[in-house]
Scaffold this motif. Structure first.
Motif, mmCIF file in Angstrom:
data_model
loop_
_atom_site.group_PDB
_atom_site.id
_atom_site.type_symbol
_atom_site.label_atom_id
_atom_site.label_comp_id
_atom_site.label_asym_id
_atom_site.label_seq_id
_atom_site.Cartn_x
_atom_site.Cartn_y
_atom_site.Cartn_z
ATOM 1 N N MET A 1 2.952 -49.643 -42.197
ATOM 2 C CA MET A 1 2.976 -49.071 -43.548
ATOM 3 C C MET A 1 3.290 -50.176 -44.550
ATOM 4 O O MET A 1 4.110 -51.052 -44.280
ATOM 5 N N GLU A 2 2.619 -50.128 -45.688
ATOM 6 C CA GLU A 2 2.838 -51.136 -46.724
ATOM 7 C C GLU A 2 3.591 -50.526 -47.899
ATOM 8 O O GLU A 2 3.229 -49.461 -48.408
ATOM 9 N N ILE A 3 4.637 -51.215 -48.339
ATOM 10 C CA ILE A 3 5.454 -50.744 -49.464
ATOM 11 C C ILE A 3 5.456 -51.813 -50.547
ATOM 12 O O ILE A 3 5.670 -52.998 -50.271
ATOM 13 N N THR A 4 5.211 -51.396 -51.785
ATOM 14 C CA THR A 4 5.247 -52.308 -52.927
ATOM 15 C C THR A 4 6.226 -51.784 -53.968
ATOM 16 O O THR A 4 6.145 -50.614 -54.370
ATOM 17 N N LEU A 5 7.156 -52.644 -54.380
ATOM 18 C CA LEU A 5 8.075 -52.339 -55.484
ATOM 19 C C LEU A 5 7.754 -53.293 -56.628
ATOM 20 O O LEU A 5 7.628 -54.509 -56.412
ATOM 21 N N ILE B 1 3.232 -46.769 -51.792
ATOM 22 C CA ILE B 1 3.244 -46.754 -50.323
ATOM 23 C C ILE B 1 1.829 -46.499 -49.823
ATOM 24 O O ILE B 1 1.184 -45.528 -50.246
ATOM 25 N N ASN B 2 1.358 -47.378 -48.968
ATOM 26 C CA ASN B 2 0.047 -47.206 -48.335
ATOM 27 C C ASN B 2 0.267 -46.969 -46.852
ATOM 28 O O ASN B 2 0.900 -47.789 -46.162
ATOM 29 N N LYS B 3 -0.265 -45.847 -46.359
ATOM 30 C CA LYS B 3 0.008 -45.444 -44.991
ATOM 31 C C LYS B 3 -1.270 -44.929 -44.331
ATOM 32 O O LYS B 3 -1.972 -44.085 -44.895
ATOM 33 N N LYS B 4 -1.547 -45.458 -43.147
ATOM 34 C CA LYS B 4 -2.643 -44.944 -42.330
ATOM 35 C C LYS B 4 -2.041 -44.086 -41.222
ATOM 36 O O LYS B 4 -1.249 -44.569 -40.418
ATOM 37 N N PHE B 5 -2.406 -42.804 -41.228
ATOM 38 C CA PHE B 5 -1.792 -41.869 -40.288
ATOM 39 C C PHE B 5 -2.506 -41.848 -38.937
ATOM 40 O O PHE B 5 -1.882 -41.699 -37.899
ATOM 41 N N ASN B 6 -3.806 -41.944 -38.975
ATOM 42 C CA ASN B 6 -4.592 -42.041 -37.743
ATOM 43 C C ASN B 6 -5.930 -42.686 -38.103
ATOM 44 O O ASN B 6 -6.094 -43.182 -39.224
ATOM 45 N N LYS B 7 -6.893 -42.644 -37.177
ATOM 46 C CA LYS B 7 -8.168 -43.313 -37.417
ATOM 47 C C LYS B 7 -8.951 -42.674 -38.561
ATOM 48 O O LYS B 7 -9.834 -43.302 -39.134
ATOM 49 N N LYS B 8 -8.624 -41.428 -38.901
ATOM 50 C CA LYS B 8 -9.414 -40.721 -39.904
ATOM 51 C C LYS B 8 -8.702 -40.544 -41.243
ATOM 52 O O LYS B 8 -9.367 -40.339 -42.257
ATOM 53 N N ILE B 9 -7.406 -40.584 -41.257
ATOM 54 C CA ILE B 9 -6.672 -40.259 -42.487
ATOM 55 C C ILE B 9 -5.779 -41.428 -42.923
ATOM 56 O O ILE B 9 -4.997 -41.953 -42.120
ATOM 57 N N LYS B 10 -5.902 -41.784 -44.187
ATOM 58 C CA LYS B 10 -4.995 -42.752 -44.802
ATOM 59 C C LYS B 10 -4.657 -42.250 -46.200
ATOM 60 O O LYS B 10 -5.401 -41.446 -46.792
ATOM 61 N N ALA B 11 -3.539 -42.716 -46.732
ATOM 62 C CA ALA B 11 -3.089 -42.195 -48.024
ATOM 63 C C ALA B 11 -2.321 -43.252 -48.802
ATOM 64 O O ALA B 11 -1.765 -44.200 -48.224
ATOM 65 N N LYS C 1 4.134 -52.193 -37.046
ATOM 66 C CA LYS C 1 3.519 -51.158 -36.213
ATOM 67 C C LYS C 1 4.451 -50.835 -35.038
ATOM 68 O O LYS C 1 5.108 -51.715 -34.501
ATOM 69 N N GLY C 2 4.486 -49.584 -34.685
ATOM 70 C CA GLY C 2 5.300 -49.168 -33.552
ATOM 71 C C GLY C 2 6.725 -48.825 -33.895
ATOM 72 O O GLY C 2 7.473 -48.309 -33.064
ATOM 73 N N SER C 3 7.145 -49.117 -35.148
ATOM 74 C CA SER C 3 8.503 -48.755 -35.578
ATOM 75 C C SER C 3 8.540 -47.269 -35.945
ATOM 76 O O SER C 3 7.496 -46.612 -36.068
ATOM 77 N N ILE C 4 9.743 -46.747 -36.162
ATOM 78 C CA ILE C 4 9.881 -45.308 -36.469
ATOM 79 C C ILE C 4 9.151 -44.974 -37.765
ATOM 80 O O ILE C 4 8.431 -43.978 -37.865
ATOM 81 N N ILE C 5 9.314 -45.820 -38.772
ATOM 82 C CA ILE C 5 8.672 -45.554 -40.068
ATOM 83 C C ILE C 5 7.211 -45.996 -40.060
ATOM 84 O O ILE C 5 6.336 -45.313 -40.577
ATOM 85 N N GLY C 6 6.956 -47.145 -39.454
ATOM 86 C CA GLY C 6 5.608 -47.692 -39.477
ATOM 87 C C GLY C 6 4.614 -46.912 -38.643
ATOM 88 O O GLY C 6 3.428 -46.851 -38.974
ATOM 89 N N GLY C 7 5.091 -46.309 -37.553
ATOM 90 C CA GLY C 7 4.185 -45.569 -36.683
ATOM 91 C C GLY C 7 3.179 -46.500 -36.020
ATOM 92 O O GLY C 7 3.389 -47.714 -35.902
#
Length: 573
Positions: A355-359, A406-416, A345-351
């Motif tokens: 962010m979670e990345i699975t390969l 890639i699992n990413k939460k953009f804000n309190k309302k949106i995740k993808a 959290k707080g990084s440029i990519i993580g925001g």
């Protein structure tokens, strides 16, 4: 039948005693000692004939699968029954599941020294290479053992298991008798004064399983007692875990191996490490002639004694799971590697939320078989080598699956969630178990976008988009579905609305837009409404469902296309 009547009476007597005591005393201690719990599931489907999608005519129109478990526990004693009814069994399950009745009943008593079960039970030795009896209602897979099981821990660190009985086969039992013994030693517990506080923990285990079936072959001398044995080791230290097991089966001529007297063996290993924000998993498997059934003449998933773990990923998105891999009992070699990383959290990519990345990459290939000088009595047919050369041979490849998620939460309302996958599927082997069945291999690129908008604490809308793009062979589209009607590219869209925490409404469309025949560019529309409350769920669906293959842990069943209404009710207490 005598045991069935006795165990049911015992179970009903237990319920009666519990009820009387509860009403008479209203004693909280007694209430804590007695408990009744269970679950019910009802799946019913009304079928409409649809020749365009290959949905067969169903004479009964309405088919249903129903089951319920009721378990009673009082202190160290427990008993239970499961009732199942198929009137008639739904499409996609074996039609031999026809009728109704109590198919599972047991009584169990546990002390510090002994844990005894009579009746039906489920058990697993190690990773299951030699024995695993389990129940998976989604597959209608039940190879429970009807007999007796004893578990004992006579001394610290030691656990012993012994089982004997016959396996369930639909509403009856198979002809063979299964016997087995498993011993496990926790080294740290045994030497607790020296190793009790050590970070490294070691667990050793070994098993022996045998089946008996009378020889009724007039031409061959068939071994009536077939043994399978092996050992395992598990080493654990902090986030590190290493587990490996090897099993060897003596000659076991069956319908699966065309009456071969060749021995069978299997090796399964897994190593994993989990640290802060990071984990890695490596799995490998090699098996040769390891079909092990209590009836040598059975096929499909019937009367399997052992379980050969999958080393491929089980997907939930429909197009990723359109062509899943099924373990090949006669022989395969495979592996899976998975890396998971959580961007801070707080990084440029993580925001703000990370962010979670699975390969993940998994592959399964057939074994190279080398001919041997066989006699009419030895009948071993071939031998294999442990050089792992098959993994680099594209001609031996059965399946591969590479994906990035890639699992990413953009804000309190949106995740993808975003997924890209590359899959290879050898239909001749996986679906037909015949190298010359005549179907081209499928190579597909698959993408998924899954976005959830949570506009209230218990209200949300989810949008899902998927695309499968199949590579042409010799300029022609290849089959992309188990019904062989579907060819070429697919697209899927879904909207799922949760107006509150209990009710949901979903509309779904799966479209085979790449089919070269315009008449077969079918839309599989499906609408679903459901309601959840506590441990209860009701859902009702209407529309078309494409054919496919449904797998759990490498064990699969073919699901035919259907058109109609589906009702599903689950409840537990």
């Amino acid at each position: 039948m005598t045991f069935l009547k006795t165990s049911v009476k015992l179970f009903l007597f237990g319920i009666l005693v519990a009820g009387v005591q509860t009403v008479r005393a209203q004693n909280p201690v007694v209430d804590e000692l007695n408990s009744i719990h269970g679950n019910f599931q009802i799946d019913a489907q009304y079928y409409e004939t649809d020749s365009l999608i290959g949905a067969p005519k169903v004479p009964e129109k309405l088919l249903s699968n129903v089951f319920g478990n009721i378990n009673y526990t009082r202190g160290k004693f427990s008993a239970g029954v499961r009732y199942e009814a198929y009137n008639n069994v739904r499409q996609g399950f074996l039609p031999s599941y026809k009728g109704e009745g109590i198919v599972n009943r047991f009584a169990r008593y546990q002390t510090d020294l002994l844990d005894i079960t009579i009746g039906n039970f489920y058990e697993q030795f190690g990773n299951g290479l030699m024995l695993r009896a389990y129940y998976e209602p989604g597959l209608l897979y039940d190879n429970s053992i009807d007999g007796a099981r004893i578990i004992s821990s006579p001394y610290k660190g030691f656990t012993f298991k012994g089982i004997i009985g016959k396996q369930r086969l639909f509403f009856g039992k198979g002809p063979g008798i299964v016997r087995g013994f498993d011993g496990e030693l926790n080294v740290n517990e045994l030497f607790d004064s020296i190793l009790g506080n050590k970070k490294t923990r070691v667990i050793l285990g070994g098993s022996f399983v045998s089946k008996y079936q009378a020889d009724q072959d007039n031409n061959l001398v068939i071994p009536e007692n077939v043994g399978c044995y092996g050992g395992r080791i598990n080493i654990i230290r902090d986030g590190f875990n290493f587990n490996t097991e090897y099993a060897y089966k003596i000659n076991d001529p069956t319908a699966d191996n065309n009456g071969s007297y060749k021995f069978g063996d299997a090796l399964f290993s897994t190593i994993s490490y989990a640290g802060k924000g990071f984990s890695i998993l490596l799995q490998g498997k090699r098996l040769d002639n390891m079909s092990y059934r209590s009836d040598r003449n059975e096929s499909l998933q019937n009367l399997l004694i052992n379980y050969l773990p999958a080393t491929t990923k089980q997907h939930s998105y429909t197009l990723l799971a359109l062509n899943p891999y099924a373990t090949q009992l006669n022989g395969e070699i495979g592996f899976m590697a998975e890396l998971q990383y959580k961007v801070k959290k707080g990084s440029i990519i993580g925001g703000k939320y990370g962010m979670e990345i699975t390969l993940n990459y998994s592959q399964a290939s057939g074994l190279n078989q080398y001919g041997v000088s066989d006699s009419l009595t030895s009948r071993t047919y071939y031998q294999t080598k442990w050089d792992f050369a098959e993994l680099g041979d594209d001609n031996k490849r059965y399946y591969h699956d590479f994906f990035v998620e890639i699992n990413k939460k953009f804000n309190k309302k949106i995740k993808a969630t975003f997924v890209y996958a590359n899959q290879f599927y050898n239909r001749n082997i996986i679906q037909f178990n015949a190298p010359n069945a005549g179907y081209k291999n499928l190579r597909a690129q698959i993408g998924v976008i899954d976005v959830t908008y949570k506009y209230k604490s218990s209200s949300s809308i989810r949008f899902e988009f998927q695309g499968l793009f199949a590579e042409k062979v010799d300029g022609k589209e290849v089959a992309t579905n188990s019904n062989l009607i579907a060819k070429g590219d697919w697209a899927t869209g879904m909207i799922e609305w949760w107006p509150n925490g209990h009710l949901f409404i979903a509309v779904f469309d799966q479209w085979n837009f790449g089919n070269p025949d315009p008449k077969l560019q079918v839309h599989y529309y499906l609408g679903t409404i459901g309601y959840n409350k506590d441990a209860h769920r009701i859902s009702l669906s209407y529309g078309k469902q494409s054919a496919g293959i449904f797998c759990v842990g490498g064990v699969c069943r073919v699901v035919p296309a259907s058109n109609g209404i589906t009702l599903s009710i689950t409840s537990s207490f």
